[in-house]
Design a protein around this motif. Structure first.
Motif, short mmCIF file in Angstrom:
data_model
loop_
_atom_site.label_atom_id
_atom_site.label_comp_id
_atom_site.label_asym_id
_atom_site.label_seq_id
_atom_site.Cartn_x
_atom_site.Cartn_y
_atom_site.Cartn_z
N GLY A 43 39.93 49.11 33.32
CA GLY A 43 38.49 49.29 33.14
C GLY A 43 37.68 48.26 33.91
O GLY A 43 38.02 47.86 35.03
N SER A 44 36.59 47.84 33.29
CA SER A 44 35.68 46.91 33.97
C SER A 44 36.23 45.49 34.00
O SER A 44 35.61 44.60 34.59
N LEU A 45 37.38 45.28 33.40
CA LEU A 45 38.01 43.96 33.43
C LEU A 45 38.55 43.61 34.82
O LEU A 45 38.82 42.44 35.09
N PHE A 46 38.66 44.62 35.69
CA PHE A 46 39.25 44.35 37.00
C PHE A 46 38.42 43.37 37.82
O PHE A 46 38.95 42.64 38.65
N ILE A 47 37.11 43.30 37.58
CA ILE A 47 36.27 42.35 38.32
C ILE A 47 36.65 40.91 37.91
O ILE A 47 36.77 40.03 38.76
N LEU A 48 36.87 40.70 36.63
CA LEU A 48 37.29 39.37 36.16
C LEU A 48 38.68 39.02 36.68
O LEU A 48 38.93 37.87 37.06
N VAL A 49 39.56 39.99 36.71
CA VAL A 49 40.92 39.75 37.22
C VAL A 49 40.87 39.39 38.70
O VAL A 49 41.53 38.44 39.15
N MET A 50 40.07 40.12 39.46
CA MET A 50 39.95 39.83 40.90
C MET A 50 39.32 38.45 41.12
O MET A 50 39.76 37.70 42.01
N ALA A 51 38.32 38.12 40.34
CA ALA A 51 37.70 36.79 40.46
C ALA A 51 38.72 35.70 40.12
O ALA A 51 38.77 34.67 40.80
N GLY A 52 39.55 35.93 39.11
CA GLY A 52 40.59 34.97 38.76
C GLY A 52 41.63 34.81 39.86
O GLY A 52 42.09 33.70 40.13
N ILE A 53 41.98 35.90 40.50
CA ILE A 53 42.95 35.85 41.61
C ILE A 53 42.39 35.04 42.77
O ILE A 53 43.07 34.19 43.34
N ILE A 54 41.14 35.29 43.11
CA ILE A 54 40.51 34.58 44.24
C ILE A 54 40.36 33.10 43.91
O ILE A 54 40.63 32.23 44.74
N TYR A 55 39.95 32.79 42.68
CA TYR A 55 39.84 31.39 42.26
C TYR A 55 41.20 30.69 42.30
O TYR A 55 41.32 29.56 42.77
N GLY A 56 42.23 31.38 41.81
CA GLY A 56 43.58 30.81 41.83
C GLY A 56 44.06 30.56 43.25
O GLY A 56 44.68 29.53 43.53
#
Length: 170
Positions: A43-56
């Motif tokens: 769902g809309s959680l994918f934006i947070l997951v992508m942001a976490g991946i980029i931050y990591g």
């Protein structure tokens, strides 16, 4: 009067460094692509997951930015590892009067040395690298490979034992 000298040595970026950083970012882009593909499931959680991946990926690629700092204060030499100009780790601290050997570095000198007793705090492939050996009371000999500039060499020579200081940095 207190004496204080410091030198920061940046490690040159070579092909291994560039490949590591590119590998981290390609892996992050691949994970972002996979997250986008499976965005229907999360769902809309994918934006947070992508942001976490980029931050990591940003934090992880910063770990490859390494500098070393040599500090001589009143006969005590400290060697610190600085990661991404934000965190510092003390690698070694010893009295310069405990030094038993100081000579130009070549790779054969440390071939049989245990890695726990070895501190390499420069690019050992350069011509102006030196090997310093010291022994603290009750411990094994420690080996330091470092690359001091002229000012740091002068500071170190002041506190070395006389039989080493006469032939040091030649």
């Amino acid at each position: 009067m207190d004496t204080f000298f410091e030198q920061i040595v940046a490690i040159k970026k070579d092909g291994k460094y560039i490949a590591s950083v590119l590998g981290v970012w390609f892996a992050a882009l691949f994970l972002c692509f996979l997250t986008f593909l499976f965005s229907g499931y999360i769902g809309s959680l994918f934006i947070l997951v992508m942001a976490g991946i980029i931050y990591g990926a940003f934090k992880l690629s910063g770990l490859f930015n390494i500098e070393y700092e040599y500090i001589v204060t009143n006969g005590v030499m400290d060697i610190d590892k600085i990661i991404n100009k934000s965190s510092r780790k003390r690698l070694s601290s010893f009295e310069l009067s405990d030094v038993s050997r100081l000579e130009k570095f070549n790779a054969e000198q440390i071939a049989n040395v245990d890695k726990k007793n070895l501190v390499v705090c420069c690019n050992p492939k350069i011509d102006d690298a030196y090997l310093m050996v010291y022994k603290k009371e009750g411990k094994n000999a420690e080996y330091v490979v470092f690359s001091p500039n002229q000012k740091m060499q002068g500071a170190i020579i002041k506190f070395l034992p006389k039989f080493i200081a006469n032939s040091a940095f030649k």
